[in-house]
Design a protein around this motif. Structure first.
Motif, PDB file in Angstrom:
ATOM      1  N   GLU A 115      74.529  45.970  26.440  1.00  0.00           N
ATOM      2  CA  GLU A 115      74.705  47.382  26.775  1.00  0.00           C
ATOM      3  C   GLU A 115      73.542  48.219  26.243  1.00  0.00           C
ATOM      4  OE1 GLU A 115      78.460  48.610  25.291  1.00  0.00           O
ATOM      5  OE2 GLU A 115      79.630  47.357  26.681  1.00  0.00           O
ATOM      6  N   ALA A 116      73.078  47.884  25.063  1.00  0.00           N
ATOM      7  CA  ALA A 116      71.983  48.648  24.459  1.00  0.00           C
ATOM      8  C   ALA A 116      70.686  48.476  25.247  1.00  0.00           C
ATOM      9  CB  ALA A 116      71.778  48.207  23.015  1.00  0.00           C
ATOM     10  N   LEU A 117      70.447  47.277  25.759  1.00  0.00           N
ATOM     11  CA  LEU A 117      69.246  47.043  26.559  1.00  0.00           C
ATOM     12  C   LEU A 117      69.283  47.861  27.855  1.00  0.00           C
ATOM     13  CD1 LEU A 117      68.873  43.182  26.130  1.00  0.00           C
ATOM     14  CD2 LEU A 117      67.289  44.923  25.278  1.00  0.00           C
ATOM     15  N   ALA A 118      70.454  47.937  28.458  1.00  0.00           N
ATOM     16  CA  ALA A 118      70.591  48.723  29.679  1.00  0.00           C
ATOM     17  C   ALA A 118      70.350  50.207  29.397  1.00  0.00           C
ATOM     18  CB  ALA A 118      71.974  48.512  30.286  1.00  0.00           C
ATOM     19  N   ALA A 119      70.900  50.689  28.277  1.00  0.00           N
ATOM     20  CA  ALA A 119      70.746  52.099  27.926  1.00  0.00           C
ATOM     21  C   ALA A 119      69.301  52.442  27.567  1.00  0.00           C
ATOM     22  CB  ALA A 119      71.671  52.448  26.765  1.00  0.00           C
ATOM     23  N   ASP A 128      62.117  51.461  27.250  1.00  0.00           N
ATOM     24  CA  ASP A 128      61.401  50.187  27.160  1.00  0.00           C
ATOM     25  C   ASP A 128      60.282  50.106  28.198  1.00  0.00           C
ATOM     26  OD1 ASP A 128      63.170  49.599  25.184  1.00  0.00           O
ATOM     27  OD2 ASP A 128      64.144  47.917  26.195  1.00  0.00           O
ATOM     28  N   LEU A 129      60.559  50.546  29.404  1.00  0.00           N
ATOM     29  CA  LEU A 129      59.546  50.507  30.461  1.00  0.00           C
ATOM     30  C   LEU A 129      58.385  51.453  30.158  1.00  0.00           C
ATOM     31  CD1 LEU A 129      61.870  50.352  33.601  1.00  0.00           C
ATOM     32  CD2 LEU A 129      60.227  48.603  32.879  1.00  0.00           C
ATOM     33  N   GLN A 130      58.705  52.583  29.559  1.00  0.00           N
ATOM     34  CA  GLN A 130      57.646  53.538  29.212  1.00  0.00           C
ATOM     35  C   GLN A 130      56.772  53.036  28.064  1.00  0.00           C
ATOM     36  OE1 GLN A 130      59.708  57.223  28.453  1.00  0.00           O
ATOM     37  NE2 GLN A 130      59.703  57.835  30.625  1.00  0.00           N
ATOM     38  N   SER A 131      57.410  52.408  27.092  1.00  0.00           N
ATOM     39  CA  SER A 131      56.669  51.947  25.909  1.00  0.00           C
ATOM     40  C   SER A 131      56.047  50.573  26.106  1.00  0.00           C
ATOM     41  CB  SER A 131      57.591  51.911  24.687  1.00  0.00           C
ATOM     42  OG  SER A 131      58.620  50.945  24.870  1.00  0.00           O
ATOM     43  N   GLY A 132      56.611  49.777  27.028  1.00  0.00           N
ATOM     44  CA  GLY A 132      56.082  48.435  27.251  1.00  0.00           C
ATOM     45  C   GLY A 132      56.563  47.414  26.249  1.00  0.00           C
ATOM     46  N   HIS A 133      57.609  47.734  25.489  1.00  0.00           N
ATOM     47  CA  HIS A 133      58.189  46.745  24.572  1.00  0.00           C
ATOM     48  C   HIS A 133      59.673  47.027  24.380  1.00  0.00           C
ATOM     49  CE1 HIS A 133      57.079  50.041  21.760  1.00  0.00           C
ATOM     50  NE2 HIS A 133      58.181  49.683  21.151  1.00  0.00           N
ATOM     51  N   THR A 134      60.377  46.035  23.851  1.00  0.00           N
ATOM     52  CA  THR A 134      61.823  46.102  23.671  1.00  0.00           C
ATOM     53  C   THR A 134      62.146  46.883  22.407  1.00  0.00           C
ATOM     54  OG1 THR A 134      62.016  43.943  24.746  1.00  0.00           O
ATOM     55  CG2 THR A 134      63.931  44.734  23.504  1.00  0.00           C
ATOM     56  N   THR A 135      62.911  47.971  22.548  1.00  0.00           N
ATOM     57  CA  THR A 135      63.144  48.881  21.427  1.00  0.00           C
ATOM     58  C   THR A 135      64.443  48.614  20.667  1.00  0.00           C
ATOM     59  OG1 THR A 135      64.169  50.474  22.944  1.00  0.00           O
ATOM     60  CG2 THR A 135      61.809  50.721  22.502  1.00  0.00           C
ATOM     61  N   VAL A 136      65.286  47.700  21.143  1.00  0.00           N
ATOM     62  CA  VAL A 136      66.533  47.370  20.435  1.00  0.00           C
ATOM     63  C   VAL A 136      66.676  45.853  20.340  1.00  0.00           C
ATOM     64  CG1 VAL A 136      67.753  49.491  21.062  1.00  0.00           C
ATOM     65  CG2 VAL A 136      67.861  47.499  22.576  1.00  0.00           C
ATOM     66  N   GLY A 137      67.404  45.411  19.309  1.00  0.00           N
ATOM     67  CA  GLY A 137      67.619  43.977  19.136  1.00  0.00           C
ATOM     68  C   GLY A 137      67.438  43.577  17.689  1.00  0.00           C
ATOM     69  N   PRO A 138      67.709  42.316  17.359  1.00  0.00           N
ATOM     70  CA  PRO A 138      67.580  41.840  15.981  1.00  0.00           C
ATOM     71  C   PRO A 138      66.185  42.017  15.387  1.00  0.00           C
ATOM     72  CG  PRO A 138      68.821  40.267  17.280  1.00  0.00           C
ATOM     73  CD  PRO A 138      68.306  41.299  18.238  1.00  0.00           C
ATOM     74  N   HIS A 139      65.153  42.092  16.240  1.00  0.00           N
ATOM     75  CA  HIS A 139      63.798  42.298  15.729  1.00  0.00           C
ATOM     76  C   HIS A 139      63.592  43.720  15.222  1.00  0.00           C
ATOM     77  CE1 HIS A 139      63.776  43.691  19.865  1.00  0.00           C
ATOM     78  NE2 HIS A 139      62.667  44.392  19.610  1.00  0.00           N
ATOM     79  N   ARG A 140      64.608  44.584  15.397  1.00  0.00           N
ATOM     80  CA  ARG A 140      64.555  45.952  14.888  1.00  0.00           C
ATOM     81  C   ARG A 140      65.631  46.205  13.835  1.00  0.00           C
ATOM     82  NH1 ARG A 140      61.597  49.292  18.391  1.00  0.00           N
ATOM     83  NH2 ARG A 140      61.722  50.781  16.645  1.00  0.00           N
ATOM     84  N   ASP A 141      66.382  45.181  13.475  1.00  0.00           N
ATOM     85  CA  ASP A 141      67.451  45.341  12.484  1.00  0.00           C
ATOM     86  C   ASP A 141      66.875  45.463  11.076  1.00  0.00           C
ATOM     87  OD1 ASP A 141      69.092  45.090  14.644  1.00  0.00           O
ATOM     88  OD2 ASP A 141      69.952  43.153  14.074  1.00  0.00           O
ATOM     89  N   ASP A 142      67.718  45.858  10.130  1.00  0.00           N
ATOM     90  CA  ASP A 142      67.259  46.060   8.758  1.00  0.00           C
ATOM     91  C   ASP A 142      68.359  45.653   7.781  1.00  0.00           C
ATOM     92  OD1 ASP A 142      65.658  46.722   6.625  1.00  0.00           O
ATOM     93  OD2 ASP A 142      65.493  48.855   7.106  1.00  0.00           O
ATOM     94  N   LEU A 143      67.982  45.621   6.518  1.00  0.00           N
ATOM     95  CA  LEU A 143      68.894  45.298   5.428  1.00  0.00           C
ATOM     96  C   LEU A 143      68.828  46.449   4.436  1.00  0.00           C
ATOM     97  CD1 LEU A 143      70.701  42.984   4.307  1.00  0.00           C
ATOM     98  CD2 LEU A 143      68.701  42.200   3.033  1.00  0.00           C
ATOM     99  N   GLU A 144      69.938  47.120   4.242  1.00  0.00           N
ATOM    100  CA  GLU A 144      69.990  48.241   3.303  1.00  0.00           C
ATOM    101  C   GLU A 144      70.488  47.747   1.951  1.00  0.00           C
ATOM    102  OE1 GLU A 144      69.820  52.254   1.877  1.00  0.00           O
ATOM    103  OE2 GLU A 144      68.923  51.213   3.573  1.00  0.00           O
ATOM    104  N   VAL A 145      69.668  47.936   0.914  1.00  0.00           N
ATOM    105  CA  VAL A 145      70.024  47.550  -0.447  1.00  0.00           C
ATOM    106  C   VAL A 145      70.155  48.814  -1.277  1.00  0.00           C
ATOM    107  CG1 VAL A 145      69.395  46.157  -2.457  1.00  0.00           C
ATOM    108  CG2 VAL A 145      68.713  45.408  -0.165  1.00  0.00           C
TER     109      VAL A 145
END
Length: 358
Positions: A228-232, A237-254
């Motif tokens: 759903e996030a990819l569709a939204a 994504d098309l404007q920037s030329g890269h995927t803006t959501v997904g595990p490669h953008r996740d983080d760990l809050e300590v």
């Protein structure tokens, strides 16, 4: 462990005790070289980023390392030879095609000063921490992560091509489905791993901080439902030329006492938090694999107060630990274990102290 012509180390051997082993001495004497030599038996490369050829002592043709260890319910022996800029390995007298075949045979968890970036720097290092730990705990995770990254690269290439080739837009659905399938699986594995290390890390941090501070950790997803996030996010994504959501953008809050350790934690707190995470990693690795990994702590005592130093030296029960330090006062706090001094690459065992008669 025996070593010959390895970096600046004089030919010799290290016979540790099963508990705390403190390797001390002034800077640039060879303490970290000893830990690095032990680490190489995990099948990994130098944790200092050195090329294999740089591990051989100046003026020598090759270096040799030998390790005796207990694993898989038996005594084992491994050898590493470094020559012509390459490492070769053998296990129990049987040559291996690559040192990487030692992975899983001898296990270790490492803390080095570079790991402080885990708290200080951006999310990429925190994701790498989770992924590296998961690859040890769950070998099937590595190919899953590889499939996700491969699909991500392909989707990003397509996003760049679509503005010039509009007919490719219809194929984006295929890559979205594939990326969502792999990405959701990666995120689930990461979140589950953080749940596993949360309790032991909290307990370890409480001990290190003498119950004065509270540890917190949370895996932060960039998307709960990746499809759903990819569709939204498709237009962005098309404007920037890269995927803006997904595990490669996740983080760990300590956090410490509920506030961001990255933004508000002191140097000592940040060091203690990373230590708690690395020691918890060792606990989970033992729970999942049935064997306790060796713990390597390089230059860990800097910026820790006396109470935190005392905990590390004397309260890591049931673990074999190799700890390097420069501070003479820290050595005096060791109640039980082995002491080794390194001077100009030569290893000395003090004739008195905690390590005598171990």
């Amino acid at each position: 462990m025996a070593f010959e012509h390895y970096r600046n180390l004089c030919a010799g051997s290290l016979t540790p005790c099963p508990g705390m082993n403190v390797i001390y001495g002034r800077n640039a004497q060879g303490k970290t070289n000893l830990l690095e030599a032990v680490w190489l038996f995990t099948g990994g490369r130098s944790f200092r980023g050195a090329r294999d050829g740089e591990l051989v002592a100046f003026g020598q043709e090759k270096a040799a390392l030998h390790l005796q260890f207990y694993s898989e319910e038996r005594e084992q022996e491994a050898e590493l030879t470094i020559q012509n800029g390459r490492r070769s390995a053998s296990l129990n007298g049987v040559p291996k095609r690559s040192p990487a075949e030692l992975v899983g045979k001898f296990r270790a968890v490492l803390f080095s000063p570079e790991h402080l970036s885990l708290i200080k720097s951006g999310p990429a290092l925190r994701r790498n921490f989770i992924d590296a730990a998961l690859c040890q705990v769950k070998p099937a995770y590595a190919p899953l992560l590889s499939r996700y990254h491969h699909t991500l690269v392909q989707r990003n290439a397509l996003l760049k091509d679509i503005p010039r080739h509009a007919e490719l837009l219809d194929t984006l659905e295929i890559w979205d489905d594939r990326l969502a399938r792999y990405g959701d699986a990666v995120a689930r594995e990461r979140a589950a791993y953080i749940q596993k290390i949360e309790a032991p890390a909290r307990e370890l941090y409480a001990g290190i901080s003498e119950n004065k501070e509270q540890f917190g950790i949370q895996y932060q997803k960039s998307a709960e439902n990746l499809r759903e996030a990819l569709a939204a996010a498709r237009r962005d994504d098309l404007q920037s030329g890269h995927t803006t959501v997904g595990p490669h953008r996740d983080d760990l809050e300590v956090t410490v006492d509920g506030v961001s350790a990255r933004a508000y934690g002191s140097q000592g707190q940040q060091r203690s938090l990373v230590l708690a995470l690395k020691l918890a990693e060792a606990d989970v690795l033992e729970q999942e694999g049935g064997e306790a990994p060796v713990i390597l702590l390089d230059d860990v005592m800097s910026e820790l107060d006396a109470g935190r130093q005392h905990y590390l030296l004397n309260r890591l029960d049931g673990r074999q630990v190799f700890l390097t330090c420069c501070e003479p006062g820290a050595v005096k706090r060791l109640e039980e274990g082995a002491l080794f001094e390194v001077r100009r690459g030569e290893l000395y065992v003090p004739t008195s102290g905690a390590g005598h008669g171990d």
